[in-house]
Design a protein around this motif. Structure first.
Motif, PDB file in Angstrom:
ATOM      1  N   VAL A  73      38.064  33.955  34.204  1.00  0.00           N
ATOM      2  CA  VAL A  73      38.628  35.304  34.289  1.00  0.00           C
ATOM      3  C   VAL A  73      38.609  35.797  35.744  1.00  0.00           C
ATOM      4  O   VAL A  73      39.598  36.353  36.228  1.00  0.00           O
ATOM      5  N   ALA A  74      37.504  35.585  36.435  1.00  0.00           N
ATOM      6  CA  ALA A  74      37.371  36.051  37.817  1.00  0.00           C
ATOM      7  C   ALA A  74      38.406  35.395  38.733  1.00  0.00           C
ATOM      8  O   ALA A  74      39.057  36.075  39.533  1.00  0.00           O
ATOM      9  N   ALA A  75      38.571  34.087  38.612  1.00  0.00           N
ATOM     10  CA  ALA A  75      39.542  33.378  39.453  1.00  0.00           C
ATOM     11  C   ALA A  75      40.966  33.792  39.086  1.00  0.00           C
ATOM     12  O   ALA A  75      41.792  34.044  39.968  1.00  0.00           O
ATOM     13  N   ARG A  76      41.245  33.891  37.809  1.00  0.00           N
ATOM     14  CA  ARG A  76      42.577  34.294  37.356  1.00  0.00           C
ATOM     15  C   ARG A  76      42.940  35.683  37.858  1.00  0.00           C
ATOM     16  O   ARG A  76      44.055  35.935  38.273  1.00  0.00           O
ATOM     17  N   ASN A  77      41.961  36.591  37.822  1.00  0.00           N
ATOM     18  CA  ASN A  77      42.219  37.970  38.222  1.00  0.00           C
ATOM     19  C   ASN A  77      42.025  38.220  39.715  1.00  0.00           C
ATOM     20  O   ASN A  77      42.203  39.342  40.175  1.00  0.00           O
ATOM     21  N   GLY A  78      41.642  37.191  40.453  1.00  0.00           N
ATOM     22  CA  GLY A  78      41.519  37.310  41.900  1.00  0.00           C
ATOM     23  C   GLY A  78      40.392  38.217  42.361  1.00  0.00           C
ATOM     24  O   GLY A  78      40.526  38.908  43.374  1.00  0.00           O
ATOM     25  N   CYS A  79      39.282  38.214  41.653  1.00  0.00           N
ATOM     26  CA  CYS A  79      38.138  39.043  42.047  1.00  0.00           C
ATOM     27  C   CYS A  79      37.196  38.214  42.920  1.00  0.00           C
ATOM     28  O   CYS A  79      36.354  37.473  42.415  1.00  0.00           O
ATOM     29  N   GLY A 157      36.933  40.529  27.442  1.00  0.00           N
ATOM     30  CA  GLY A 157      36.932  41.987  27.551  1.00  0.00           C
ATOM     31  C   GLY A 157      35.969  42.482  28.608  1.00  0.00           C
ATOM     32  O   GLY A 157      36.328  43.306  29.465  1.00  0.00           O
ATOM     33  N   ALA A 158      34.749  41.978  28.584  1.00  0.00           N
ATOM     34  CA  ALA A 158      33.733  42.416  29.546  1.00  0.00           C
ATOM     35  C   ALA A 158      34.153  42.100  30.972  1.00  0.00           C
ATOM     36  O   ALA A 158      34.069  42.956  31.866  1.00  0.00           O
ATOM     37  N   TYR A 159      34.618  40.894  31.194  1.00  0.00           N
ATOM     38  CA  TYR A 159      34.887  40.479  32.566  1.00  0.00           C
ATOM     39  C   TYR A 159      36.281  40.851  33.054  1.00  0.00           C
ATOM     40  O   TYR A 159      36.517  40.886  34.256  1.00  0.00           O
ATOM     41  N   THR A 160      37.173  41.210  32.158  1.00  0.00           N
ATOM     42  CA  THR A 160      38.418  41.831  32.600  1.00  0.00           C
ATOM     43  C   THR A 160      38.085  43.227  33.124  1.00  0.00           C
ATOM     44  O   THR A 160      38.575  43.639  34.182  1.00  0.00           O
ATOM     45  N   MET A 161      37.230  43.939  32.404  1.00  0.00           N
ATOM     46  CA  MET A 161      36.793  45.264  32.854  1.00  0.00           C
ATOM     47  C   MET A 161      36.184  45.167  34.256  1.00  0.00           C
ATOM     48  O   MET A 161      36.538  45.932  35.159  1.00  0.00           O
ATOM     49  N   SER A 162      35.291  44.237  34.448  1.00  0.00           N
ATOM     50  CA  SER A 162      34.602  44.079  35.717  1.00  0.00           C
ATOM     51  C   SER A 162      35.557  43.683  36.844  1.00  0.00           C
ATOM     52  O   SER A 162      35.536  44.277  37.926  1.00  0.00           O
ATOM     53  N   THR A 163      36.371  42.672  36.609  1.00  0.00           N
ATOM     54  CA  THR A 163      37.252  42.204  37.683  1.00  0.00           C
ATOM     55  C   THR A 163      38.255  43.274  38.093  1.00  0.00           C
ATOM     56  O   THR A 163      38.503  43.472  39.285  1.00  0.00           O
ATOM     57  N   THR A 169      38.216  49.201  43.217  1.00  0.00           N
ATOM     58  CA  THR A 169      37.309  49.850  44.176  1.00  0.00           C
ATOM     59  C   THR A 169      37.179  49.078  45.485  1.00  0.00           C
ATOM     60  O   THR A 169      36.538  49.546  46.410  1.00  0.00           O
ATOM     61  N   ASP A 170      37.778  47.897  45.538  1.00  0.00           N
ATOM     62  CA  ASP A 170      37.699  47.028  46.716  1.00  0.00           C
ATOM     63  C   ASP A 170      36.245  46.734  47.091  1.00  0.00           C
ATOM     64  O   ASP A 170      35.864  46.769  48.258  1.00  0.00           O
TER      65      ASP A 170
END
Length: 181
Positions: A73-79, A157-163, A169-170
């Motif tokens: 999720v993090a890599a996909r969402n670019g976080c 759900g949890a990590y979409t929220m986080s990313t 907020t950058d």
């Protein structure tokens, strides 16, 4: 992002409702991560993420399977922050460097069972949950259960929220995580 829109709150400047969560994170981590300081602007989001991620940590998925999902999720969402944070967590779990590198760049994983988690996570996201039967059966064929499939939804759900919040907020990478960036 505007620094005034998402300030780096301290325990003193944060909304009162965010302070208990911030204090708990500080006790656990030994410092207050900037991401937490910025998410404190919305105490409900901060508290919601912490509770949801704790629920995900209590699932029946093994720690490496959970981290596979989080990094997917993090890599996909670019976080970039999430990638660094979970690279540190994978390292602490003793994950192989090849696994970490593949998760970071979104390539197939050297572990077939963890690759099934990565592929299923991506399928659930792409289909907004309505995965086709072959995707579900492939996941189940790797020893996962229908419960695990629903736990994947919780993790997404949890990590979409986080990313999304960390990107909005950058949030920068804290010095404590710089080596994992």
């Amino acid at each position: 992002m505007s620094a005034t829109a998402f300030p780096d709150h301290t325990l003193e400047s944060a909304p009162a409702a965010a302070r208990p969560t911030m204090a708990a994170v500080t006790r656990k981590q030994g410092y207050l991560p900037v991401a937490v300081a910025r998410l404190a602007t919305a105490p409900e989001l901060l508290d919601g993420f912490m509770k949801t991620s704790a629920l995900f940590e209590s699932t029946t998925l093994a720690p490496l399977a959970r981290e596979t999902l989080v990094m997917t999720v993090a890599a996909r969402n670019g976080c970039h922050l999430c990638v660094a944070m979970h690279t540190a967590k994978l390292t602490a779990l003793g994950a192989d460097a090849a696994l970490i590198a593949a998760l970071r760049d979104g390539s197939p994983l050297p572990d077939e069972r963890l690759e099934a988690v990565r592929q299923f996570t991506l399928a659930v996201i792409a289909a907004s949950g309505a995965v086709d039967e072959s995707s579900l059966q492939s996941f189940l064929a790797h020893g996962y259960t229908s419960r695990n499939a629903l736990e994947v939804v919780l993790g997404i759900g949890a990590y979409t929220m986080s990313t999304l919040a960390n990107r909005l907020t950058d949030a920068p990478i804290d010095a404590q995580l710089a080596q994992f960036a």
